[in-house]
Design a protein around this motif. Structure first.
Motif, mmCIF file in Angstrom:
data_model
loop_
_atom_site.group_PDB
_atom_site.id
_atom_site.type_symbol
_atom_site.label_atom_id
_atom_site.label_comp_id
_atom_site.label_asym_id
_atom_site.label_seq_id
_atom_site.Cartn_x
_atom_site.Cartn_y
_atom_site.Cartn_z
ATOM 1 N N ARG A 158 0.780 -1.059 -0.048
ATOM 2 C CA ARG A 158 -0.010 -0.052 -0.062
ATOM 3 C C ARG A 158 0.890 1.355 0.100
ATOM 4 N NH1 ARG A 158 -5.175 0.275 0.304
ATOM 5 N NH2 ARG A 158 -6.211 2.164 1.062
ATOM 6 N N LEU A 159 2.037 1.249 0.867
ATOM 7 C CA LEU A 159 2.838 2.595 1.021
ATOM 8 C C LEU A 159 3.724 2.737 -0.442
ATOM 9 C CD1 LEU A 159 4.126 4.895 2.376
ATOM 10 C CD2 LEU A 159 5.983 3.048 3.190
ATOM 11 N N GLN A 160 3.897 1.429 -1.039
ATOM 12 C CA GLN A 160 4.836 1.569 -2.375
ATOM 13 C C GLN A 160 3.553 2.208 -3.359
ATOM 14 O OE1 GLN A 160 5.987 -2.135 -4.377
ATOM 15 N NE2 GLN A 160 7.703 -1.121 -4.706
ATOM 16 N N SER A 161 2.432 1.795 -3.372
ATOM 17 C CA SER A 161 1.432 2.159 -4.340
ATOM 18 C C SER A 161 1.141 3.699 -4.232
ATOM 19 C CB SER A 161 0.077 1.396 -4.111
ATOM 20 O OG SER A 161 0.448 0.092 -4.702
ATOM 21 N N ILE A 162 0.929 4.005 -3.004
ATOM 22 C CA ILE A 162 0.669 5.428 -2.756
ATOM 23 C C ILE A 162 1.797 6.304 -3.112
ATOM 24 C CG2 ILE A 162 0.319 7.115 -0.903
ATOM 25 C CD1 ILE A 162 -1.711 4.999 0.293
ATOM 26 N N ARG A 163 3.143 5.865 -2.771
ATOM 27 C CA ARG A 163 4.317 6.598 -2.989
ATOM 28 C C ARG A 163 4.512 7.033 -4.591
ATOM 29 N NH1 ARG A 163 8.800 5.077 -4.771
ATOM 30 N NH2 ARG A 163 8.708 3.007 -4.188
ATOM 31 N N LYS A 164 4.306 5.537 -5.271
ATOM 32 C CA LYS A 164 4.289 5.707 -6.720
ATOM 33 C C LYS A 164 3.134 6.613 -7.386
ATOM 34 C CE LYS A 164 6.811 1.513 -7.514
ATOM 35 N NZ LYS A 164 6.561 0.204 -8.059
ATOM 36 N N LEU A 165 2.077 6.438 -6.760
ATOM 37 C CA LEU A 165 0.648 7.462 -7.313
ATOM 38 C C LEU A 165 1.201 9.056 -7.039
ATOM 39 C CD1 LEU A 165 -2.195 7.218 -8.213
ATOM 40 C CD2 LEU A 165 -2.725 7.427 -5.591
ATOM 41 N N LYS A 166 1.872 9.339 -5.981
ATOM 42 C CA LYS A 166 2.110 10.698 -5.717
ATOM 43 C C LYS A 166 3.434 11.058 -6.503
ATOM 44 C CE LYS A 166 -1.043 11.254 -2.588
ATOM 45 N NZ LYS A 166 -2.003 12.344 -2.701
ATOM 46 N N GLY A 167 4.234 10.191 -7.234
ATOM 47 C CA GLY A 167 5.264 10.405 -8.134
ATOM 48 C C GLY A 167 6.642 10.683 -7.166
ATOM 49 N N LEU A 168 6.627 10.069 -6.153
ATOM 50 C CA LEU A 168 7.738 10.187 -5.301
ATOM 51 C C LEU A 168 8.734 8.783 -5.408
ATOM 52 C CD1 LEU A 168 6.133 11.421 -2.035
ATOM 53 C CD2 LEU A 168 7.481 12.547 -3.572
ATOM 54 N N SER A 169 9.927 8.999 -5.338
ATOM 55 C CA SER A 169 10.911 8.047 -5.295
ATOM 56 C C SER A 169 11.216 7.528 -3.806
ATOM 57 C CB SER A 169 12.560 8.245 -5.795
ATOM 58 O OG SER A 169 12.848 9.299 -4.919
ATOM 59 N N GLN A 170 11.858 6.364 -3.584
ATOM 60 C CA GLN A 170 12.064 6.178 -2.127
ATOM 61 C C GLN A 170 12.979 7.154 -1.579
ATOM 62 O OE1 GLN A 170 13.512 1.893 -2.046
ATOM 63 N NE2 GLN A 170 11.354 1.038 -2.114
ATOM 64 N N ARG A 171 13.789 7.453 -2.282
ATOM 65 C CA ARG A 171 15.006 8.383 -1.874
ATOM 66 C C ARG A 171 14.345 9.998 -1.330
ATOM 67 N NH1 ARG A 171 20.550 8.339 -3.601
ATOM 68 N NH2 ARG A 171 19.574 6.227 -3.720
ATOM 69 N N GLU A 172 13.221 10.431 -2.330
ATOM 70 C CA GLU A 172 12.693 11.290 -1.825
ATOM 71 C C GLU A 172 11.654 11.433 -0.624
ATOM 72 O OE1 GLU A 172 11.583 15.491 -2.115
ATOM 73 O OE2 GLU A 172 13.244 14.491 -3.203
ATOM 74 N N LEU A 173 10.830 10.374 -0.544
ATOM 75 C CA LEU A 173 9.964 10.184 0.462
ATOM 76 C C LEU A 173 11.098 9.959 1.709
ATOM 77 C CD1 LEU A 173 7.361 9.802 1.539
ATOM 78 C CD2 LEU A 173 7.430 7.096 1.255
ATOM 79 N N ALA A 174 11.840 9.305 1.723
ATOM 80 C CA ALA A 174 12.782 9.369 2.988
ATOM 81 C C ALA A 174 13.303 10.581 3.432
ATOM 82 C CB ALA A 174 13.798 8.291 2.817
ATOM 83 N N LYS A 175 13.735 11.401 2.353
ATOM 84 C CA LYS A 175 14.191 12.682 2.762
ATOM 85 C C LYS A 175 13.147 13.570 3.303
ATOM 86 C CE LYS A 175 16.501 16.633 0.281
ATOM 87 N NZ LYS A 175 16.862 17.161 -0.944
ATOM 88 N N ARG A 176 11.975 13.612 2.604
ATOM 89 C CA ARG A 176 10.949 14.204 3.144
ATOM 90 C C ARG A 176 10.426 14.103 4.599
ATOM 91 N NH1 ARG A 176 6.530 15.159 -1.539
ATOM 92 N NH2 ARG A 176 7.818 16.294 -3.205
ATOM 93 N N ALA A 177 10.495 12.713 4.835
ATOM 94 C CA ALA A 177 10.046 12.216 6.147
ATOM 95 C C ALA A 177 11.045 12.151 7.300
ATOM 96 C CB ALA A 177 9.463 10.763 5.924
ATOM 97 N N GLY A 178 12.298 12.264 6.732
ATOM 98 C CA GLY A 178 13.509 12.222 7.779
ATOM 99 C C GLY A 178 13.711 10.982 8.270
ATOM 100 N N VAL A 179 13.653 10.141 7.403
ATOM 101 C CA VAL A 179 14.039 8.581 7.592
ATOM 102 C C VAL A 179 15.182 8.356 6.601
ATOM 103 C CG1 VAL A 179 12.166 8.124 8.748
ATOM 104 C CG2 VAL A 179 12.251 7.487 6.315
ATOM 105 N N THR A 180 15.503 7.049 6.740
ATOM 106 C CA THR A 180 16.572 6.388 5.659
ATOM 107 C C THR A 180 16.154 5.873 4.725
ATOM 108 O OG1 THR A 180 16.754 4.400 6.836
ATOM 109 C CG2 THR A 180 18.206 6.090 7.600
ATOM 110 N N ASN A 181 16.644 5.628 3.681
ATOM 111 C CA ASN A 181 16.110 5.026 2.254
ATOM 112 C C ASN A 181 15.704 3.684 2.646
ATOM 113 O OD1 ASN A 181 16.791 7.219 0.835
ATOM 114 N ND2 ASN A 181 18.399 6.458 -0.149
ATOM 115 N N SER A 182 16.569 2.874 3.324
ATOM 116 C CA SER A 182 16.354 1.640 3.913
ATOM 117 C C SER A 182 15.305 1.418 4.648
ATOM 118 C CB SER A 182 17.663 0.848 4.541
ATOM 119 O OG SER A 182 17.976 1.580 5.684
ATOM 120 N N THR A 183 14.690 2.419 5.409
ATOM 121 C CA THR A 183 13.456 2.261 6.053
ATOM 122 C C THR A 183 12.185 2.031 5.204
ATOM 123 O OG1 THR A 183 14.356 3.729 8.038
ATOM 124 C CG2 THR A 183 12.065 3.560 7.776
ATOM 125 N N ILE A 184 12.420 3.092 4.240
ATOM 126 C CA ILE A 184 11.314 2.995 3.440
ATOM 127 C C ILE A 184 11.249 1.686 2.564
ATOM 128 C CG2 ILE A 184 10.325 4.074 1.225
ATOM 129 C CD1 ILE A 184 9.985 5.841 3.940
#
Length: 182
Positions: A6-32
């Motif tokens: 679900r998270l992956q689908s929503i992230r892609k729907l919003k046009g975000l890469s894992q890296r961009e989402l991690a940066k915005r959320a203040g977590v590591t890429n590996s967390t996402i």
């Protein structure tokens, strides 16, 4: 409900890469990545923090009507396959980014002198494969076998094993293992 998919689908729907989402959320890429692969189950506070990078509330996340991963690939072209190499081993991982991937499906080329490593491999699940070209040595515990083109093997959880190519020609192995790794 599969939180990772679900998270992956929503992230892609919003046009975000894992890296961009991690940066915005203040977590590591590996967390996402671990959340999306269901390697970890996030706490409510962790999920809330990640969703803050979208931005989206927990209520929206769980109530949004999605056709989760209806567009998951069926065909993986050669150029799209993840290439993993280590020394004289050349591996192609099929379906690396497939949601809910439950197995590892590999095409492995063992060049002459290649070895899966000094230590025997130990899997939590099952593994099977077929040698499609060349010859390959398989060690299972203390037993040594020579696989010829067309030969196959099947290992259950807990069987320590190792592959080597002491021969002069490359060997190509197609294998599948559960649970998914890599």
């Amino acid at each position: 409900m599969d939180v990772g998919v679900r998270l992956q689908s929503i992230r892609k729907l919003k046009g975000l890469s894992q890296r961009e989402l991690a940066k915005r959320a203040g977590v590591t890429n590996s967390t996402i990545s671990m959340i999306e692969k269901n390697s970890v189950s996030p706490s409510i506070s962790s999920l809330k923090k990640v969703l803050g990078g979208i931005p989206m509330s927990l209520m929206e996340f769980f109530s949004l009507d999605l056709e989760v991963e209806a567009s998951a690939p069926v065909i993986y072209r050669a150029a799209e396959q993840a290439k993993l190499s280590h020394g004289l081993l050349n591996m192609r991982l099929i379906g690396k980014d497939h949601p809910d991937r439950a197995l590892t499906f590999l095409s492995v080329t063992y060049l002459p002198g290649a070895d899966s490593g000094e230590a025997l491999l130990l899997r939590d699940g099952e593994e099977a494969g077929i040698l499609v070209e060349g010859r390959l040595e398989l060690q299972v515990g203390e037993q040594h076998y020579t696989l010829e083109s067309g030969d196959s093997y099947y290992l259950v959880a807990g069987q320590p094993h190792r592959f080597r190519n002491p021969f002069e020609t490359p060997a190509q192995l197609i294998s599948a293992a559960t649970p998914a790794h890599f």
